[in-house]
Scaffold this motif. Structure first.
Motif, mmCIF file in Angstrom:
data_model
loop_
_atom_site.group_PDB
_atom_site.id
_atom_site.type_symbol
_atom_site.label_atom_id
_atom_site.label_comp_id
_atom_site.label_asym_id
_atom_site.label_seq_id
_atom_site.Cartn_x
_atom_site.Cartn_y
_atom_site.Cartn_z
ATOM 1 N N TRP A 19 -0.819 -7.169 -1.114
ATOM 2 C CA TRP A 19 -2.016 -6.457 -1.538
ATOM 3 C C TRP A 19 -2.388 -5.867 -0.964
ATOM 4 O O TRP A 19 -2.800 -4.421 -1.080
ATOM 5 C CB TRP A 19 -3.162 -8.199 -1.855
ATOM 6 C CG TRP A 19 -1.956 -8.815 -2.946
ATOM 7 C CD1 TRP A 19 -1.125 -9.940 -2.975
ATOM 8 C CD2 TRP A 19 -2.446 -8.170 -4.312
ATOM 9 N NE1 TRP A 19 -1.040 -10.358 -4.041
ATOM 10 C CE2 TRP A 19 -1.561 -9.320 -5.879
ATOM 11 C CE3 TRP A 19 -2.337 -7.289 -5.207
ATOM 12 C CZ2 TRP A 19 -1.238 -9.168 -6.827
ATOM 13 C CZ3 TRP A 19 -2.162 -6.817 -6.577
ATOM 14 C CH2 TRP A 19 -1.868 -7.796 -7.641
ATOM 15 N N ILE A 20 -2.504 -5.724 0.645
ATOM 16 C CA ILE A 20 -3.479 -4.434 1.269
ATOM 17 C C ILE A 20 -2.227 -3.452 1.143
ATOM 18 O O ILE A 20 -3.257 -2.019 0.813
ATOM 19 C CB ILE A 20 -3.750 -5.168 2.742
ATOM 20 C CG1 ILE A 20 -4.085 -6.781 3.119
ATOM 21 C CG2 ILE A 20 -3.913 -3.788 3.787
ATOM 22 C CD1 ILE A 20 -4.163 -7.078 3.975
ATOM 23 N N GLY A 21 -1.128 -3.165 1.243
ATOM 24 C CA GLY A 21 -0.455 -2.330 0.519
ATOM 25 C C GLY A 21 -0.571 -1.941 -0.691
ATOM 26 O O GLY A 21 -0.229 -0.059 -0.600
ATOM 27 N N ARG A 22 -0.429 -2.905 -1.597
ATOM 28 C CA ARG A 22 -1.754 -1.896 -3.352
ATOM 29 C C ARG A 22 -2.788 -1.108 -2.672
ATOM 30 O O ARG A 22 -2.625 -0.290 -3.457
ATOM 31 C CB ARG A 22 -1.246 -3.076 -4.037
ATOM 32 C CG ARG A 22 -0.253 -3.714 -3.832
ATOM 33 C CD ARG A 22 0.725 -2.871 -5.352
ATOM 34 N NE ARG A 22 -0.283 -3.580 -6.248
ATOM 35 C CZ ARG A 22 -0.125 -4.306 -7.541
ATOM 36 N NH1 ARG A 22 1.882 -5.478 -7.055
ATOM 37 N NH2 ARG A 22 -0.135 -4.114 -8.452
ATOM 38 N N TYR A 23 -4.195 -1.807 -1.739
ATOM 39 C CA TYR A 23 -4.040 -1.372 -2.247
ATOM 40 C C TYR A 23 -5.070 0.288 -0.968
ATOM 41 O O TYR A 23 -5.761 0.810 -1.847
ATOM 42 C CB TYR A 23 -5.754 -2.097 -0.827
ATOM 43 C CG TYR A 23 -7.164 -0.929 0.046
ATOM 44 C CD1 TYR A 23 -7.724 -0.864 -0.878
ATOM 45 C CD2 TYR A 23 -6.338 -1.282 1.185
ATOM 46 C CE1 TYR A 23 -8.740 0.039 0.259
ATOM 47 C CE2 TYR A 23 -7.151 -0.286 2.252
ATOM 48 C CZ TYR A 23 -8.315 0.190 1.525
ATOM 49 O OH TYR A 23 -9.446 0.548 2.422
ATOM 50 N N GLN A 24 -3.903 0.075 -0.401
ATOM 51 C CA GLN A 24 -3.969 1.309 -0.107
ATOM 52 C C GLN A 24 -2.446 2.480 -0.601
ATOM 53 O O GLN A 24 -3.375 3.417 -0.584
ATOM 54 C CB GLN A 24 -2.771 1.166 1.792
ATOM 55 C CG GLN A 24 -2.777 2.159 2.779
ATOM 56 C CD GLN A 24 -4.067 3.289 3.444
ATOM 57 O OE1 GLN A 24 -4.749 2.041 3.186
ATOM 58 N NE2 GLN A 24 -4.720 4.370 2.815
ATOM 59 N N GLU A 25 -2.157 2.187 -1.298
ATOM 60 C CA GLU A 25 -1.319 3.490 -2.047
ATOM 61 C C GLU A 25 -2.291 3.661 -3.983
ATOM 62 O O GLU A 25 -2.476 4.820 -3.881
ATOM 63 C CB GLU A 25 -0.297 2.083 -2.766
ATOM 64 C CG GLU A 25 0.935 1.790 -2.127
ATOM 65 C CD GLU A 25 1.612 1.242 -3.184
ATOM 66 O OE1 GLU A 25 1.689 0.411 -4.501
ATOM 67 O OE2 GLU A 25 2.765 0.769 -2.376
ATOM 68 N N SER A 26 -3.477 2.604 -3.830
ATOM 69 C CA SER A 26 -4.882 3.173 -4.998
ATOM 70 C C SER A 26 -5.437 4.099 -3.610
ATOM 71 O O SER A 26 -5.693 5.218 -4.649
ATOM 72 C CB SER A 26 -5.138 2.064 -4.828
ATOM 73 O OG SER A 26 -4.266 1.453 -6.311
ATOM 74 N N VAL A 65 -5.807 8.092 -5.239
ATOM 75 C CA VAL A 65 -7.613 8.379 -5.358
ATOM 76 C C VAL A 65 -7.789 10.158 -5.080
ATOM 77 O O VAL A 65 -8.444 10.677 -4.999
ATOM 78 C CB VAL A 65 -8.894 7.812 -4.917
ATOM 79 C CG1 VAL A 65 -9.815 8.917 -4.770
ATOM 80 C CG2 VAL A 65 -8.436 6.006 -5.254
ATOM 81 N N GLY A 66 -7.349 10.113 -3.330
ATOM 82 C CA GLY A 66 -6.816 11.135 -2.752
ATOM 83 C C GLY A 66 -6.463 12.370 -3.630
ATOM 84 O O GLY A 66 -6.631 13.736 -3.431
#
Length: 694
Positions: free
Chosen positions: A318-325, A329-330
């Motif tokens: 889930w931390i990886g999913r956060y980073q993907e999002s 955004v960028g």
């Protein structure tokens, strides 16, 4: 931190949706470029031990305050009899009788249901085949009877005698804490009435006949005492009566003057000893002289290595999913990025991700999982609103119409859960947590669909609905996938077997009814009063609450949904687990709403941000006991080799959140209560409901 939806059994807070309110304001700018009752004690006897079976009766005097026609106030006391009986059948019944037409209201019934519910779960009392009846004389209403009714109900369960010279005011919370109330200086009059044998009296109204169950002359009325005490005179009364009030309310506002009053001194000058109590355990000892069994204070809440290892890998997912999002955004246009950042979701997601990694590094994987889910959900919401801003209203509407297909994924989840047959309490823990997610996901789907299809009159309203629907659908994705995680975390961990005699449907109905009573009371003491103050209808206030406080939206939608689960889930066993997960969820949410907006008095600014609390000491006391109760309940389960992953997640996350600002503290309290109630139900499912309470 934001709790945007049910993250592994965690209760939501409202910050995420208050951020939406800010975001909406930015978007529109861009587009436009008591009088209740409460109860206390006088008492008698019954039979039983702990929360055991048997018939019994106790009597209390319920304190209340009343506003008269000329704007003055008085206080009094009404007798209440609490009767407990074993009954045939599987239901837990709560009844209310009165000797006046409409003698009680929604708030009183909510207090009774909450008292019966809390009395049962904190003692391990029987949850089926029992009837609790509250008989009241005269007219009385209000949730502030909850604490005294709980003491009386437990005494009726256990067969302990109540001291007739002890009275009490205060609400009751799911973990047994006593919540703040209003009108305490006036209620001193009620304590004086009890000391003089004049229960069923009320301070005199010079212009109108008072609502009272006995005829009283002006000389007998409490108005005379009221006037003497409030002007600093000596009333001359003397008694052995003790009045218990919630912790932190030794100084309380006098309704007549609006000024703070030293209630302890006021009581002394009235011949009444006033004491502050933080929880039902302290109150019970004052009433009975007996110590009410409770869980030992413990911090032995760590999951075993197998459960911890399973969760750790998922945390990183889930931390990886956060980073993907965040990367997504960028990649948005400058305008889309700006809108995503202005929403506040990116900052909140970043904070949740940091917390998740910190907890994981400490080996607290259950709490880390909750924070990692938050990070993933909030960062996905940031992408959704930024993308929508790039598309414009028409294309965004079309995109969300297609995104609403996520709701069909809930059907697939339900089909999958229907194939699960739990054998142990650990298995049941995962299944209930998964169904809780499923019920929340269904609620959000229905709300999101309604937002996309309901008629709007302005472009501002249309944009508001698009923003809310976009975030709901993103949270849905996380809820659905998290449900599968819950099953995997708990599957095959062993431990206590499920009690063959447990009736899941009866337990679910027990909590559903308590939740309904809470929401009815919330409608009366919060929604209706806000509507009257703003000069709008109640429906408008309900809509505002639903749009800004996701807990309220989920509670009201979830309650409606639970009633139709038998039709939605065709398999009876599946329906029972689903109803139980949903009912526990709505009960905790509704209790938290009442505590936050009525009892504890959350203070909101113009943007509906929680910026303060009326009684900080009461909030801290509630957090302390909630943390202790949850730790004890988890430790008791683990003694039977049960691994309650979601409850441990609530404990670890709640301890982190309580160190934050006042909004975080409210979120922590809801989270801890949720974990405690869920843990207690797991004990019932395993037939070990009194373990740790002997």
């Amino acid at each position: 931190m934001v709790k945007g939806a049910t993250m592994t059994g965690r209760t939501t807070t409202t910050r995420g949706f208050r951020l939406l309110a800010v975001l909406l304001a930015l978007a529109l700018l861009g587009a436009a470029c008591g009088g209740g009752g409460d109860s206390s004690g006088d008492g008698s006897t019954t039979s039983g031990e702990n929360g055991g079976g048997g018939d019994g009766t106790v009597e209390l005097n319920a304190l209340f305050f009343q506003e008269f026609g000329d704007g003055t106030y008085g206080g009094g006391a009404n007798p209440v009899r609490i009767r407990v009986n074993d009954v045939d059948g599987e239901e837990f019944r709560v009844g209310f009788t009165e000797d006046e037409v409409a003698g009680t209201g929604d708030q009183w019934r909510a207090a009774g249901w909450e008292a019966a519910t809390v009395s049962t779960i904190i003692t391990g009392g029987q949850i089926t085949g029992r009837e609790v009846t509250y008989d009241v004389k005269g007219k009385i209403d209000g949730p502030s009877a909850g604490g005294a009714l709980t003491v009386g109900t437990i005494a009726a369960f256990r067969g302990d005698e109540l001291n007739p010279n002890v009275v009490m005011t205060g609400t009751i919370n799911p973990d047994g804490t006593i919540g703040p109330v209003g009108g305490i200086p006036q209620k001193v009059d009620g304590a004086v009435a009890v000391s003089e044998g004049k229960a069923s009296s009320v301070g005199a109204d010079p212009d109108e006949t008072t609502e009272t169950t006995e005829e009283t002359s002006d000389e007998e009325s409490l108005g005379v005492i009221d006037a003497a005490v409030r002007t600093g005179g000596e009333s001359g009364s003397s008694s052995d009566v003790t009045m218990l009030i919630p912790a932190g309310q030794g100084t309380s506002a006098d309704l007549a003057t609006g000024e703070n009053v030293d209630v302890i001194d006021l009581g002394r000058r009235s011949g009444i000893e006033v004491k502050e109590v933080a929880d039902v355990y302290e109150a019970y000892e004052e009433f009975t002289g007996e110590t009410l069994p409770r869980f030992e204070d413990t911090s032995d809440t760590d999951l075993d290595s197998e459960a911890n290892d399973r969760i750790e890998a998922t945390v990183q997912k889930w931390i990886g999913r956060y980073q993907e999002s965040i990367n997504a955004v960028g990649a948005l246009t400058p305008e889309g990025q700006q809108f995503a950042f202005d929403s506040g979701f990116v900052d909140e997601a970043d904070a949740a991700a940091v917390t998740a990694q910190d907890l994981s590094d400490q080996g607290l994987q259950a709490g880390a999982y909750s924070s990692a889910l938050e990070a993933a959900a909030l960062s996905a919401a940031a992408v959704a609103v930024g993308t929508g801003w790039e598309l414009g209203p028409d294309e965004w509407q079309a995109d969300l119409d297609s995104r609403s297909a996520v709701c069909t994924e809930v059907d697939a989840l339900v089909d999958s859960l229907g194939t699960v047959s739990p054998e142990t309490v650990s298995d049941a823990s995962g299944l209930i947590a998964a169904y809780t997610n499923a019920v929340d996901a269904l609620s959000l789907c229905f709300i999101g669909d309604d937002l996309l299809t309901r008629p709007v009159e302005t472009s501002e309203e249309a944009l508001r609905d698009l923003l809310l629907a976009a975030v709901y659908f993103e949270f849905n994705d996380v809820l659905i996938e998290s449900a599968d995680d819950q099953l995997e975390f708990s599957r095959g961990l062993g431990g206590e077997s499920i009690d063959e005699d447990v009736d899941l449907t009866a337990i679910a109905d027990f909590f559903r009814r308590a939740a309904e009573a809470n929401l009815n009371a919330f409608d009366t003491v919060v929604i209706s009063e806000e509507a009257a103050a703003a000069g709008v209808n109640a429906d408008a206030v309900r809509a505002t609450f639903a749009e800004n406080f996701v807990d309220y939206a989920l509670a009201t939608s979830g309650l409606n949904l639970i009633g139709g689960l038998d039709e939605y889930f065709t398999d009876a066993d599946t329906s029972a687990y689903a109803k139980l997960g949903g009912a526990l969820r709505v009960y905790t949410l509704s209790s938290s709403l009442l505590a936050q907006f009525y009892s504890l008095g959350a203070q909101l600014d113009d943007g509906l941000n929680v910026v303060g609390v009326d009684n900080e000491r009461a909030l801290i006391s509630a957090l302390d006991l909630a943390e202790e109760q949850l730790a004890g309940a988890v430790t008791s389960l683990r003694a039977g080799d049960v691994e309650p992953v979601a409850a441990v997640g609530s404990y670890e996350s709640g301890r982190v959140d309580r160190e934050g600002d006042v909004s975080d503290k409210f979120g922590s309290l809801s989270t801890l209560w949720s974990g405690y109630v869920d843990s207690r139900m797991l004990a019932y499912i395993g037939g070990s409901e009194t373990a740790g309470l002997e």
